[in-house]
Design an enzyme around this catalytic site. Structure first.
Site, short mmCIF file in Angstrom:
data_model
loop_
_atom_site.label_atom_id
_atom_site.label_comp_id
_atom_site.label_asym_id
_atom_site.label_seq_id
_atom_site.Cartn_x
_atom_site.Cartn_y
_atom_site.Cartn_z
N GLY A 109 -12.89 -30.87 -37.00
CA GLY A 109 -14.31 -30.91 -36.64
C GLY A 109 -15.21 -30.91 -37.86
O GLY A 109 -16.35 -31.41 -37.80
N GLU A 132 -5.65 -32.39 -36.50
CA GLU A 132 -5.49 -31.91 -35.11
C GLU A 132 -4.08 -32.10 -34.59
O GLU A 132 -3.58 -31.31 -33.79
CB GLU A 132 -6.48 -32.63 -34.19
CG GLU A 132 -7.94 -32.21 -34.37
CD GLU A 132 -8.69 -33.01 -35.41
OE1 GLU A 132 -8.03 -33.72 -36.22
OE2 GLU A 132 -9.93 -32.93 -35.44
N1 CO8 Z 1 -10.26 -21.86 -37.05
C1 CO8 Z 1 -10.27 -20.52 -37.12
N2 CO8 Z 1 -10.06 -19.83 -38.24
C2 CO8 Z 1 -9.82 -20.53 -39.37
C3 CO8 Z 1 -9.79 -21.94 -39.39
C4 CO8 Z 1 -10.03 -22.61 -38.16
N3 CO8 Z 1 -10.08 -23.95 -38.07
N4 CO8 Z 1 -9.51 -22.34 -40.65
C5 CO8 Z 1 -9.39 -21.23 -41.38
N5 CO8 Z 1 -9.57 -20.14 -40.62
C6 CO8 Z 1 -9.48 -18.73 -41.05
C7 CO8 Z 1 -8.06 -18.29 -41.25
O1 CO8 Z 1 -7.47 -17.92 -40.04
C8 CO8 Z 1 -8.25 -17.12 -42.18
O2 CO8 Z 1 -8.67 -16.01 -41.43
P1 CO8 Z 1 -7.96 -14.56 -41.68
O3 CO8 Z 1 -8.34 -14.20 -43.09
O4 CO8 Z 1 -8.60 -13.69 -40.64
O5 CO8 Z 1 -6.50 -14.76 -41.50
C9 CO8 Z 1 -9.42 -17.55 -43.04
O6 CO8 Z 1 -10.10 -18.57 -42.31
C10 CO8 Z 1 -9.01 -18.13 -44.37
O7 CO8 Z 1 -8.09 -19.19 -44.12
P2 CO8 Z 1 -6.65 -19.29 -44.84
O8 CO8 Z 1 -6.14 -17.95 -45.18
O9 CO8 Z 1 -5.78 -20.16 -43.98
O10 CO8 Z 1 -7.09 -20.07 -46.17
P3 CO8 Z 1 -6.17 -20.99 -47.09
O11 CO8 Z 1 -6.98 -21.25 -48.32
O12 CO8 Z 1 -4.80 -20.42 -47.22
O13 CO8 Z 1 -6.00 -22.36 -46.25
C11 CO8 Z 1 -6.79 -24.22 -44.92
C12 CO8 Z 1 -7.11 -23.19 -46.00
C13 CO8 Z 1 -5.73 -25.20 -45.41
C14 CO8 Z 1 -8.08 -24.97 -44.61
C15 CO8 Z 1 -6.26 -23.49 -43.66
O14 CO8 Z 1 -7.15 -22.44 -43.33
C16 CO8 Z 1 -6.14 -24.36 -42.44
O15 CO8 Z 1 -5.20 -25.14 -42.35
N6 CO8 Z 1 -7.08 -24.25 -41.47
C17 CO8 Z 1 -7.03 -24.98 -40.24
C18 CO8 Z 1 -7.43 -26.41 -40.45
C19 CO8 Z 1 -7.33 -27.17 -39.16
O16 CO8 Z 1 -6.29 -27.33 -38.55
N7 CO8 Z 1 -8.49 -27.69 -38.69
C20 CO8 Z 1 -8.57 -28.47 -37.50
C21 CO8 Z 1 -8.93 -27.60 -36.36
S1 CO8 Z 1 -8.82 -28.48 -34.82
C22 CO8 Z 1 -10.27 -29.29 -34.72
O17 CO8 Z 1 -11.11 -29.26 -35.57
C23 CO8 Z 1 -10.42 -30.03 -33.43
C24 CO8 Z 1 -11.63 -30.90 -33.46
C25 CO8 Z 1 -12.21 -31.00 -32.10
C26 CO8 Z 1 -13.65 -30.84 -32.03
C27 CO8 Z 1 -14.36 -30.17 -33.16
C28 CO8 Z 1 -15.55 -29.43 -32.72
C29 CO8 Z 1 -16.28 -28.77 -33.81
#
Ligand code: CO8
Length: 258
Positions: A109, A132
Site C-alpha cells: 500500500g 502482497e
Molecule cells: N503492517 C504492520 N506492521 C508493520 C508493517 C506492516 N505492513 N511493516 C512493519 N511493521 C512493524 C513490524 O511489525 C515491527 O513492529 P514490532 O516492532 O512491534 O515488531 C515494526 O513495524 C518494525 O518492522 P521490522 O522489525 O519488520 O523492521 P525491519 O527493518 O526488520 O524490516 C520491512 C522492514 C522489510 C519493511 C518489514 O517490516 C516488512 O517486511 N514489512 C511488511 C511489508 C509488507 O509486506 N507490506 C505489504 C503489506 S500488504 C499491503 O500493503 C496490501 C495492499 C492493499 C491495500 C493497501 C491499503 C493501504
C-alpha cells in the site's frame, strides 16, 4: 488546524504537507491513517490558499504497506460490504497536483500510495515493491494497475509475482520515479518542486493534471480531443491573458488563479 494522530500536517507558503507518522510500525497504513490522510488531503484540495501538496514519510519508511496486524482477521463479507480501502481512491480524485517524497520502504500500500500521487521523487534510499504475494494476497489500491502502467508488464509481473524490492535507481530507470535525490535533500527538493507547481496558474495546473491522467484511461484520439477542449478552455482564464502578456512584456507572470 484539525488534530490528527497518525499524520502531521503543515503548510509552507502555498504547499500543503502531509507526513505519515506511525514510526513504530514503519508508517503501516491502518484505517485511522487512511481516514486522516484522505481528510487532510481533501481539506488542502479545497483550500484556496494551497496550490499543491506533498505527501511524505520518515527516513526509514514512506510506508511499509497496509497494516498487516490490523487486517489479518478481516472477513470477505465485511470488507466487501464496507468497501474497505475505497476511501484511498479519493486521493486519485484530488484536483491539485500531489508530490510524493519517498525515502526508505514504499511497499505494498505504500508503493500504491506513492503511485496515487502525481510526481514521485525518491531519496537514494528508497525501496519500492508489491510484496502482497508473500502474504497470500494481491495489491488492493491499484498496485497491479498503476505499477503496470508505470513500468510495463515485464517488470510489473517480476515485482508482483516475486514480491522483490527495487531500489531507487531501478525505479527511475523503469519510469516509476521522476527524480532521485540524496536522502537529506528529499524534502527540500520535493518542496521546491511543489512550490514551483503552486506558483503556476491553478486552473492551468489542474487542467494539466487532468489531461495527463486522461492518458491512462482512454485512447490516444480521445485523449487528444480532451486535451484540445481544455486547451481551448484555458483561453477563458485571466491567467492565460496574464501569462502571455507577461511573456510579451518580458516580465514574470503574476497569476490570480482566475
Ligand atoms: N503492517 C504492520 N506492521 C508493520 C508493517 C506492516 N505492513 N511493516 C512493519 N511493521 C512493524 C513490524 O511489525 C515491527 O513492529 P514490532 O516492532 O512491534 O515488531 C515494526 O513495524 C518494525 O518492522 P521490522 O522489525 O519488520 O523492521 P525491519 O527493518 O526488520 O524490516 C520491512 C522492514 C522489510 C519493511 C518489514 O517490516 C516488512 O517486511 N514489512 C511488511 C511489508 C509488507 O509486506 N507490506 C505489504 C503489506 S500488504 C499491503 O500493503 C496490501 C495492499 C492493499 C491495500 C493497501 C491499503 C493501504
Amino acid at each position: 488546524m484539525t488534530e490528527y494522530e497518525t499524520i502531521l500536517v503543515d503548510r509552507k507558503g502555498r504547499v500543503g504537507i502531509i507526513t505519515l507518522n506511525r514510526p513504530k510500525a514503519l508508517n503501516a497504513l491502518n484505517n485511522q491513517l487512511m481516514t486522516e490522510v484522505v481528510a487532510a488531503a481533501k481539506a488542502f484540495d479545497r483550500d484556496p490558499e494551497i496550490g499543491s501538496l506533498v505527501i511524505t514519510g520518515s527516513e526509514k519508511a514512506f510506508a511499509a504497506g497496509a497494516d498487516i496486524k490490523e487486517m489479518q482477521d478481516n472477513r470477505f463479507p465485511d470488507v466487501y460490504l464496507d468497501d474497505w480501502l475505497g476511501p484511498w481512491d479519493e486521493l486519485g480524485r484530488l484536483r491539485k497536483p500531489v508530490v510524493a517524497a519517498v525515502a526508505g520502504y514504499a511497499l505494498g500500500g505504500g508503493c500504491e500510495l506513492a503511485m496515487l500521487c502525481d510526481i514521485l521523487i525518491a531519496a537514494d534510499t528508497a525501496k519500492f515493491g508489491q510484496p502482497e504475494i508473500k502474504l497470500g494476497v494481491i495489491p488492493g489500491i491499484g498496485g497491479s494497475q498503476r505499477l503496470t502502467r508505470a513500468v510495463g508488464k515485464a517488470k510489473a509481473m517480476d515485482l508482483c509475482l516475486t514480491g522483490r524490492m527495487m531500489d531507487a535507481e531501478e525505479a527511475e530507470r523503469a519510469g516509476l520515479v521522476s527524480r532521485i535525490v540524496p536522502a537529506d535533500q528529499l524534502l527540500p527538493e520535493a518542496l521546491a518542486v511543489a512550490e514551483t507547481v503552486a506558483a503556476m496558474s491553478l486552473p492551468a495546473a489542474v487542467m494539466m493534471k487532468e489531461s495527463v491522467n486522461r492518458a491512462f484511461e482512454t485512447t490516444l484520439a480521445e485523449g487528444v480531443r480532451f486535451e484540445r477542449r481544455l486547451f481551448h478552455a484555458a483561453f477563458a482564464t485571466a491567467d492565460q491573458k496574464e501569462g502571455m502578456s507577461a511573456f510579451a512584456e518580458k516580465r514574470p507572470a503574476s497569476f490570480t488563479n482566475k
